[in-house]
Design a protein around this motif. Sequence first.
Motif, mmCIF file in Angstrom:
data_model
loop_
_atom_site.group_PDB
_atom_site.id
_atom_site.type_symbol
_atom_site.label_atom_id
_atom_site.label_comp_id
_atom_site.label_asym_id
_atom_site.label_seq_id
_atom_site.Cartn_x
_atom_site.Cartn_y
_atom_site.Cartn_z
ATOM 1 N N UNK A 19 -19.512 -0.428 -3.276
ATOM 2 C CA UNK A 19 -18.927 -1.085 -2.100
ATOM 3 C C UNK A 19 -17.414 -1.217 -2.244
ATOM 4 N N UNK A 20 -16.970 -1.498 -3.466
ATOM 5 C CA UNK A 20 -15.532 -1.622 -3.723
ATOM 6 C C UNK A 20 -14.821 -0.302 -3.438
ATOM 7 N N UNK A 21 -15.435 0.810 -3.823
ATOM 8 C CA UNK A 21 -14.845 2.124 -3.563
ATOM 9 C C UNK A 21 -14.757 2.393 -2.061
ATOM 10 N N UNK A 76 -9.660 -8.335 0.970
ATOM 11 C CA UNK A 76 -8.543 -7.696 0.274
ATOM 12 C C UNK A 76 -8.962 -6.303 -0.161
ATOM 13 N N UNK A 77 -7.968 -5.481 -0.399
ATOM 14 C CA UNK A 77 -8.209 -4.125 -0.867
ATOM 15 C C UNK A 77 -7.798 -4.046 -2.329
ATOM 16 N N UNK A 78 -8.671 -3.580 -3.214
ATOM 17 C CA UNK A 78 -8.326 -3.552 -4.640
ATOM 18 C C UNK A 78 -7.277 -2.494 -4.931
ATOM 19 N N UNK A 82 -5.999 -2.761 -10.562
ATOM 20 C CA UNK A 82 -7.017 -3.803 -10.574
ATOM 21 C C UNK A 82 -8.398 -3.213 -10.772
ATOM 22 N N UNK A 83 -8.632 -2.046 -10.178
ATOM 23 C CA UNK A 83 -9.932 -1.394 -10.339
ATOM 24 C C UNK A 83 -10.199 -1.042 -11.790
ATOM 25 N N UNK A 84 -9.175 -0.491 -12.471
ATOM 26 C CA UNK A 84 -9.349 -0.135 -13.880
ATOM 27 C C UNK A 84 -9.611 -1.371 -14.721
ATOM 28 N N UNK A 85 -8.886 -2.453 -14.415
ATOM 29 C CA UNK A 85 -9.079 -3.703 -15.150
ATOM 30 C C UNK A 85 -10.479 -4.257 -14.912
ATOM 31 N N UNK A 86 -10.951 -4.169 -13.666
ATOM 32 C CA UNK A 86 -12.277 -4.676 -13.336
ATOM 33 C C UNK A 86 -13.366 -3.857 -14.012
ATOM 34 N N UNK A 87 -13.155 -2.531 -14.093
ATOM 35 C CA UNK A 87 -14.126 -1.680 -14.770
ATOM 36 C C UNK A 87 -14.264 -2.078 -16.233
#
Length: 249
Positions: A19-21, A76-78, A82-87
């Motif tokens: 969903x984030x993607x 919000x849009x990541x 932030x995506x790499x950090x969340x992964x």
Amino acid sequence: MNIAITAPKRLYQEIGLALQERIQSDEFKIGDRLPPERDIAEEMEVSRSVVREAIIMLELQGLVEVRKGSGVYVNAKPSADAQQSQLATLRANSDIGPFELLQARQVLESQIASFAAMHVTKNDIGRLREALDTERQQLETGHGDYDGDELFHLTIAEASQNSVLSDIVKDLWMRRDESSMWRQLHSRITNMNYRTAWLDDHEKVLLALQRRDPEGAREAMWQHLENVKQTLFELSDVDDPQFDGFLFR
């Protein structure tokens, strides 16, 4: 040679990342309402409880907002960083989805209750009654803690006279108490009337233990945790037209 082992992503995390993607690619833009939970579940071929957990994950990240009586909206849009950090965080994160945790408890604690019925002592029965008294007092005074509830379940595990089983149940409750997912689920539930029904469930479990009825204890505990799952699922359903009334009364 040291080999780095990373924990696999949980299913709700995989759905949350998918969903984030879609948010990142502008399929869902800021301000858009996400499709109904049922539609997402059918599209991704998972249960609604997994989708519910994925939404909670995105809510904790600040990517979506749950609006009372309306639905889930992109907040919000990541960013790529932030995506790499969340992964990386997800790989290290051991947080269990609340419904997955309840399912595990249902399987394990129902069998433990059955085993406890064969080994329970008079002292155990007395301690279980005290736990129910604590739970009842907390309900009568509007106390928000679940001390009596937790004590009841832990005492049943201890009544099995098996320290391994007792440790397993303690670990499950510790995971619940430390879970940010669990806290987020409960943050939107203010109607505590359901706890009275859970107290009634506990009375049925205790009655089966007093009778030394293994099958009765197993069935009573299984049904109790099924009731917990279904109640929390219904009360946290933002797609339900009664969502506003249940959670924000």
